[in-house]
Scaffold this active site. Structure first.
Site, short mmCIF file in Angstrom:
data_model
loop_
_atom_site.label_atom_id
_atom_site.label_comp_id
_atom_site.label_asym_id
_atom_site.label_seq_id
_atom_site.Cartn_x
_atom_site.Cartn_y
_atom_site.Cartn_z
N VAL A 182 22.91 -47.76 31.35
CA VAL A 182 23.92 -48.81 31.18
C VAL A 182 24.21 -49.43 32.54
CG1 VAL A 182 26.27 -49.34 30.38
CG2 VAL A 182 24.97 -47.52 29.26
N GLU A 207 22.66 -42.39 33.96
CA GLU A 207 23.36 -43.51 34.61
C GLU A 207 22.58 -44.81 34.47
OE1 GLU A 207 26.61 -43.47 36.34
OE2 GLU A 207 26.05 -45.42 35.56
N LYS A 245 16.64 -45.87 27.21
CA LYS A 245 17.89 -45.84 26.44
C LYS A 245 17.75 -45.15 25.08
CE LYS A 245 17.62 -49.79 28.36
NZ LYS A 245 17.55 -51.16 28.81
N LYS A 293 23.11 -49.97 24.43
CA LYS A 293 24.12 -49.56 25.42
C LYS A 293 25.47 -49.31 24.75
CE LYS A 293 21.44 -51.87 28.94
NZ LYS A 293 21.01 -53.18 29.44
N ASP A 307 19.07 -54.55 23.02
CA ASP A 307 19.23 -53.77 24.25
C ASP A 307 20.72 -53.52 24.53
OD1 ASP A 307 18.07 -52.83 27.02
OD2 ASP A 307 19.73 -54.17 27.48
N GLU A 344 12.95 -56.10 29.06
CA GLU A 344 12.24 -54.95 28.53
C GLU A 344 10.76 -55.31 28.35
OE1 GLU A 344 13.90 -51.83 27.74
OE2 GLU A 344 15.20 -52.96 29.06
N GLY A 347 11.53 -58.65 36.54
CA GLY A 347 11.61 -57.24 36.13
C GLY A 347 12.91 -56.90 35.42
N PHE A 349 5.87 -45.42 34.55
CA PHE A 349 5.78 -45.85 35.95
C PHE A 349 5.65 -47.37 36.00
CE2 PHE A 349 4.06 -45.76 40.38
CZ PHE A 349 5.04 -44.97 40.94
N1 HSE Z 1 16.34 -55.26 29.91
C1 HSE Z 1 17.56 -54.70 30.39
C2 HSE Z 1 18.49 -55.82 30.77
C3 HSE Z 1 17.28 -53.80 31.55
O1 HSE Z 1 18.05 -56.95 30.91
O2 HSE Z 1 19.68 -55.58 30.95
C4 HSE Z 1 18.44 -52.97 31.99
O3 HSE Z 1 18.87 -52.09 30.98
#
Ligand code: HSE
Length: 340
Positions: free
Chosen positions: A154, A151, A127, A226, A222, A211, A208, A8
């Site tokens: 990615v 969804e 992910k 993906k 990251d 990660e 935000g 959360f």
């Molecule tokens: N930390 C990832 C980014 C979040 O910046 O793309 C979305 O997957």
């Protein structure tokens, strides 16, 4: 639809805000109504109530940093572990939004398997399980007549997976190439505008995008996660992280960015996936390359197809409501498919 939320943080709170603010509209337009029956977190505690938690109180408690601030309610149970919430049997869908672990995918992966075993559909923003154990999760979900949706993993709510797997279902997708990390694209854009690496990263965290551990973003992992998800889901590959050539933006200085600009070029962290492998690498693109003009936290992907040629999708790549909306889209799809 009764939801069990794992995690959360930014995404979970984004989803809760969307359900709070768009509840009436979703009911009217789609006959969709969702209740959060449980929330499990590593840092704030856990709450479970078979008849549903109060979303406004849940968001307020999360803002205070601890679910102890959630008011007493009949039937409320605190600090119940995820496994017991799954076993309690009231949830229809498990929504996995805890921090991504690209080394083992745990503890999320075990929870996902437990949820499928118990007959819950899955929607993931995390992910790790999709990058590392896609085929097993897909096969288990299929065998049990359940839906596995991801969804959000990615390009946030920009419908990459739905485009590739549903709209382009009749096409063979031969490769995918694009900007798949919002944090680093935001940082590169801000550094071009004069911010230092540290300032740009701090902003991406505050917004935000990053990660929980931002090294996954800036070192390219990251985006590599993906790439694995795309390779697994679109090409049926069984690639692992070790098969990818991965680097990030940690070596790129303000001087490098200025030198590229002087030469009419721009650094972008480019991710590529083909059936044979994949890579994530910072590249200097000429300004004439369409990817050079994708700025901020926006992402882009070009899918090379047999019937349509190249199809390019550009949109949000990270963020609270942007990623929460991907989960909403998956929940609506789960409802639609379950009714079909
Ligand atoms: N930390 C990832 C980014 C979040 O910046 O793309 C979305 O997957």
């Amino acid at each position: 639809m009764k939801l069990l939320l794992i995690g959360f943080g930014v995404v979970g709170q984004g989803l809760a805000e969307i359900l709070r603010d768009k509840g009436a509209q979703l009911e009217q337009a789609h006959g969709f109504s969702a209740t959060i029956v449980g929330v499990v977190t590593a840092s704030k505690g856990s709450l479970y109530r078979a008849d549903g938690l109060d979303i406004a109180a849940l968001l307020a408690a999360a803002q205070s940093g601890c679910f102890d601030a959630y008011p007493e309610q009949a039937g409320l149970r605190r600090r119940l572990p995820a496994g017991e919430m799954i076993a309690a049997g009231s949830a229809d869908v498990l929504v996995e939004m805890s921090p991504t672990n690209l080394e083992s995918a745990q503890p999320a992966l075990a929870i996902c398997h437990q949820a499928l075993d118990a007959g819950l559909h899955l929607a993931l923003a995390n992910k790790g399980p999709v990058a590392l154990d896609y085929a097993n999760l897909r096969d288990k979900a299929r065998a049990k007549g359940l839906q596995l949706r991801y969804e959000a993993t990615v390009m946030a709510g920009t419908p990459t997976m739905q485009l590739a797997e549903e709209a382009l279902a009749g096409c063979e997708i031969r490769s995918a190439r694009g900007i798949l990390n919002g944090t680093t694209n935001y940082m590169l854009t801000q550094m071009e505008g004069g911010l230092s690496y540290a300032e740009a990263l701090a902003q991406a965290q505050a917004l935000g995008y990053a990660e929980a551990d931002p090294s996954g973003d800036v070192e390219g992992w990251d985006a590599a996660g993906k790439v694995l998800i795309l390779a697994n889901a679109l090409f049926g590959s069984s690639l692992a992280m070790a098969d990818l050539d991965v680097s990030g933006i940690t070596q790129i200085s303000a001087a490098d960015i200025a030198a590229a600009a002087a030469a009419g070029e721009r650094y972008k962290l480019i991710a590529q996936a083909t059936p044979a492998g994949g890579a994530v690498k910072a590249r200097r693109l000429p300004l004439s390359d369409p990817l050079a003009s994708v700025s901020g936290s926006t992402n882009a992907i070009t899918l090379e197809t047999d019937l349509l040629g190249d199809v390019t999708l550009i949109g949000a790549g990270a963020g609270k409501l942007e990623t929460g909306s991907a989960i909403l889209s998956d929940l609506l799809a789960i409802q639609r498919n379950a009714r079909a």
